[in-house]
Design a protein around this motif. Structure first.
Motif, mmCIF file in Angstrom:
data_model
loop_
_atom_site.group_PDB
_atom_site.id
_atom_site.type_symbol
_atom_site.label_atom_id
_atom_site.label_comp_id
_atom_site.label_asym_id
_atom_site.label_seq_id
_atom_site.Cartn_x
_atom_site.Cartn_y
_atom_site.Cartn_z
ATOM 1 N N VAL A 148 0.856 -1.187 0.000
ATOM 2 C CA VAL A 148 0.000 0.000 0.000
ATOM 3 C C VAL A 148 0.888 1.232 0.000
ATOM 4 O O VAL A 148 1.817 1.339 0.807
ATOM 5 C CB VAL A 148 -0.933 0.016 1.228
ATOM 6 N N LYS A 149 0.603 2.158 -0.904
ATOM 7 C CA LYS A 149 1.380 3.390 -1.002
ATOM 8 C C LYS A 149 0.515 4.578 -0.601
ATOM 9 O O LYS A 149 -0.617 4.722 -1.060
ATOM 10 C CB LYS A 149 1.907 3.568 -2.421
ATOM 11 N N LEU A 150 1.077 5.413 0.246
ATOM 12 C CA LEU A 150 0.395 6.626 0.692
ATOM 13 C C LEU A 150 1.254 7.831 0.350
ATOM 14 O O LEU A 150 2.489 7.764 0.381
ATOM 15 C CB LEU A 150 0.154 6.578 2.207
ATOM 16 N N ASP A 151 0.613 8.956 0.040
ATOM 17 C CA ASP A 151 1.351 10.176 -0.265
ATOM 18 C C ASP A 151 2.090 10.709 0.952
ATOM 19 O O ASP A 151 3.075 11.437 0.835
ATOM 20 C CB ASP A 151 0.406 11.252 -0.793
ATOM 21 N N GLY A 152 1.587 10.369 2.109
ATOM 22 C CA GLY A 152 2.183 10.818 3.367
ATOM 23 C C GLY A 152 1.378 10.257 4.515
ATOM 24 O O GLY A 152 0.425 9.498 4.307
ATOM 25 N N PRO A 153 1.733 10.582 5.757
ATOM 26 C CA PRO A 153 0.974 10.080 6.908
ATOM 27 C C PRO A 153 -0.507 10.410 6.780
ATOM 28 O O PRO A 153 -0.879 11.552 6.526
ATOM 29 C CB PRO A 153 1.606 10.809 8.100
ATOM 30 N N ALA A 154 -1.351 9.403 6.930
ATOM 31 C CA ALA A 154 -2.799 9.596 6.784
ATOM 32 C C ALA A 154 -3.359 10.362 7.973
ATOM 33 O O ALA A 154 -2.997 10.103 9.126
ATOM 34 C CB ALA A 154 -3.485 8.246 6.658
ATOM 35 N N THR A 155 -4.242 11.300 7.683
ATOM 36 C CA THR A 155 -4.887 12.077 8.746
ATOM 37 C C THR A 155 -6.411 11.950 8.719
ATOM 38 O O THR A 155 -7.058 12.006 9.755
ATOM 39 C CB THR A 155 -4.519 13.565 8.625
ATOM 40 N N LYS A 156 -6.963 11.766 7.510
ATOM 41 C CA LYS A 156 -8.422 11.561 7.395
ATOM 42 C C LYS A 156 -8.649 10.062 7.209
ATOM 43 O O LYS A 156 -8.586 9.535 6.102
ATOM 44 C CB LYS A 156 -8.977 12.344 6.212
ATOM 45 N N VAL A 157 -8.914 9.385 8.317
ATOM 46 C CA VAL A 157 -8.943 7.928 8.311
ATOM 47 C C VAL A 157 -10.338 7.410 8.651
ATOM 48 O O VAL A 157 -10.996 7.912 9.566
ATOM 49 C CB VAL A 157 -7.930 7.348 9.325
ATOM 50 N N VAL A 158 -10.763 6.407 7.905
ATOM 51 C CA VAL A 158 -12.016 5.697 8.164
ATOM 52 C C VAL A 158 -11.675 4.305 8.672
ATOM 53 O O VAL A 158 -10.744 3.667 8.185
ATOM 54 C CB VAL A 158 -12.866 5.601 6.879
ATOM 55 N N ALA A 159 -12.416 3.825 9.657
ATOM 56 C CA ALA A 159 -12.155 2.512 10.251
ATOM 57 C C ALA A 159 -13.416 1.664 10.227
ATOM 58 O O ALA A 159 -14.483 2.120 10.626
ATOM 59 C CB ALA A 159 -11.656 2.653 11.684
ATOM 60 N N THR A 160 -13.288 0.426 9.759
ATOM 61 C CA THR A 160 -14.463 -0.430 9.581
ATOM 62 C C THR A 160 -14.667 -1.435 10.707
ATOM 63 O O THR A 160 -15.627 -2.198 10.664
ATOM 64 C CB THR A 160 -14.356 -1.217 8.257
ATOM 65 N N GLU A 161 -13.800 -1.460 11.695
ATOM 66 C CA GLU A 161 -13.918 -2.434 12.795
ATOM 67 C C GLU A 161 -13.464 -1.770 14.089
ATOM 68 O O GLU A 161 -12.631 -0.873 14.089
ATOM 69 C CB GLU A 161 -13.080 -3.684 12.482
ATOM 70 N N TRP A 162 -14.040 -2.212 15.213
ATOM 71 C CA TRP A 162 -13.790 -1.528 16.477
ATOM 72 C C TRP A 162 -12.349 -1.634 16.964
ATOM 73 O O TRP A 162 -11.838 -0.711 17.586
ATOM 74 C CB TRP A 162 -14.731 -2.068 17.549
ATOM 75 N N ASN A 163 -11.681 -2.762 16.717
ATOM 76 C CA ASN A 163 -10.310 -2.861 17.212
ATOM 77 C C ASN A 163 -9.398 -1.850 16.524
ATOM 78 O O ASN A 163 -8.501 -1.279 17.157
ATOM 79 C CB ASN A 163 -9.768 -4.293 17.067
ATOM 80 N N VAL A 164 -9.621 -1.596 15.227
ATOM 81 C CA VAL A 164 -8.783 -0.612 14.558
ATOM 82 C C VAL A 164 -9.195 0.812 14.924
ATOM 83 O O VAL A 164 -8.354 1.723 14.932
ATOM 84 C CB VAL A 164 -8.774 -0.823 13.026
ATOM 85 N N ASP A 216 -8.112 9.774 3.272
ATOM 86 C CA ASP A 216 -6.850 9.437 2.620
ATOM 87 C C ASP A 216 -6.372 8.048 3.019
ATOM 88 O O ASP A 216 -5.355 7.572 2.534
ATOM 89 C CB ASP A 216 -5.764 10.488 2.870
ATOM 90 N N LEU A 217 -7.145 7.370 3.895
ATOM 91 C CA LEU A 217 -6.840 5.986 4.268
ATOM 92 C C LEU A 217 -8.088 5.338 4.856
ATOM 93 O O LEU A 217 -8.832 5.980 5.604
ATOM 94 C CB LEU A 217 -5.715 5.925 5.299
ATOM 95 N N ILE A 218 -8.301 4.077 4.507
ATOM 96 C CA ILE A 218 -9.342 3.261 5.129
ATOM 97 C C ILE A 218 -8.643 2.085 5.806
ATOM 98 O O ILE A 218 -7.853 1.381 5.167
ATOM 99 C CB ILE A 218 -10.354 2.741 4.091
ATOM 100 N N VAL A 219 -8.917 1.897 7.087
ATOM 101 C CA VAL A 219 -8.339 0.775 7.818
ATOM 102 C C VAL A 219 -9.432 -0.262 8.024
ATOM 103 O O VAL A 219 -10.452 0.007 8.661
ATOM 104 C CB VAL A 219 -7.751 1.199 9.179
ATOM 105 N N ALA A 220 -9.232 -1.439 7.451
ATOM 106 C CA ALA A 220 -10.187 -2.540 7.554
ATOM 107 C C ALA A 220 -9.491 -3.721 8.224
ATOM 108 O O ALA A 220 -8.316 -3.638 8.595
ATOM 109 C CB ALA A 220 -10.694 -2.926 6.164
ATOM 110 N N THR A 221 -10.207 -4.813 8.381
ATOM 111 C CA THR A 221 -9.610 -6.028 8.923
ATOM 112 C C THR A 221 -9.828 -7.173 7.944
ATOM 113 O O THR A 221 -10.647 -7.085 7.026
ATOM 114 C CB THR A 221 -10.213 -6.427 10.289
#
Length: 327
Positions: free
Chosen positions: A49-65, A118-123
């Motif tokens: 996974v490539k990111l332009d820089g550290p993610a700040t606007k993040v969506v999370a699809t699971e409670w642990n993340v 700028d990032l979605i964190v899933a499991t």
């Protein structure tokens, strides 16, 4: 609700494909980040996974993340089942008011796209079809949901992965050190109370259609590993599933627990079906005649400690368990 805590992602894969077929237009243009800030990492599936820089606007699809993000000082802009998180993970409370993106098994693609993350964190519990659609919205990292061969290590690796993606690696190191210190503190407190090696059985349970189901957290569960790290002996003999180390039994199955065992559980006052140990079972003759029930060795730990969470929840669990056993 409780029956869906872990199985929602698996049981709603088919519904997801239908529910998530909304608009997945690319997010609006964002300010360019310096090339020197670019991040490349491999997630829990081995995907680069490539990111332009550290993610700040993040969506999370699971409670642990979600918990990991909050613990790292990153306030997610979108969270699956916000109400459920606030109910089951108050040990690491949200510090902002994120948008609810739908259920943990069926995130709304339209809602996520509207947030321009700028990032979605899933499991890895989320169906591949959903992850594929999410990747049309923004970069996605998948963390490994659970690993029965090393739950604590996996928990900390997940925190490190999210920290790398969000530029919070220093905070991740602090979280790791804090967790390790809490384990050492709890282990010493139990040893000082002459409880080292004591049998412990942790479970949760729920009631549906007048039937009580009990879920043992075996030695290969996250809480099972934490218990053993504290110097306790996991008393469950039932086999847990490969990923989460969770077993299944009923009231009669509790008779197999050894004499002198300490029985601990977590319920929730906001979900009456998840508190059978203080509800229906109090009138059950088998339950009332169990040796640990007669001895008063049943401990309800604090609500709001997410049993599948990160270091914050595990530290809260250690405090609650040690406090209950040494009072």
């Amino acid at each position: 609700m409780r029956r869906l805590l872990l199985t929602a992602a698996a049981t709603t894969a088919a519904a997801l494909t239908l529910a998530a077929c909304g608009t997945t237009e690319p997010a609006a243009d964002k300010p360019e980040k310096k090339a020197s800030e670019a991040i490349t990492l491999k997630d829990g599936k081995g995907t680069e996974v490539k990111l332009d820089g550290p993610a700040t606007k993040v969506v999370a699809t699971e409670w642990n993340v979600v918990e990991s993000l909050v613990s790292l000082g990153v306030d997610p802009v979108g969270v699956a089942d916000v109400k459920g998180y606030k109910t089951w993970d108050s040990a690491v409370p949200l510090k902002n008011d994120p948008k609810d993106i739908g259920t943990r098994g069926e995130p709304s693609m339209d809602t996520i796209a509207s947030l321009a993350p700028d990032l979605i964190v899933a499991t890895t519990d989320l169906p591949p079809a959903a992850v594929k659609q999410l990747r049309e919205v923004a970069p996605v990292i998948e963390v490994t949901s659970a690993d029965g061969t090393g739950q604590i290590d996996q928990m900390l690796e997940n925190v490190d992965l999210i920290a790398k993606a969000t530029g919070t690696t220093d905070k991740a190191k602090t979280l790791r050190e804090g967790f390790e210190a809490k384990v050492a503190e709890g282990k010493k407190a139990l040893a000082d109370a002459k409880l080292a090696g004591k049998d412990i059985a942790f479970a949760d349970g729920y009631e549906a259609s007048n039937q009580i189901s009990i879920r043992p957290y075996t030695a290969t569960s996250l809480l099972g590993e934490v218990n053993e790290a504290l110097g306790l002996n996991n008393a469950w003999k039932v086999k847990g599933d490969e990923a989460y180390g969770l077993g299944s039994t009923d009231v009669e199955g509790l008779t197999a627990l050894p004499e002198g065992v300490q029985f601990a559980y977590i319920g929730n006052d906001d979900d009456p079906t998840a508190t059978p140990f203080t509800g229906t079972l109090t009138k059950n003759s088998v339950w009332k005649n169990l040796s640990f029930v007669k001895a008063g060795d049943v401990h309800r730990l604090d609500d709001g400690i997410w049993m599948f969470g990160g270091p914050g929840s595990m530290e809260a669990y250690i405090d609650a368990l040690v406090g209950a056993l040494t009072k």
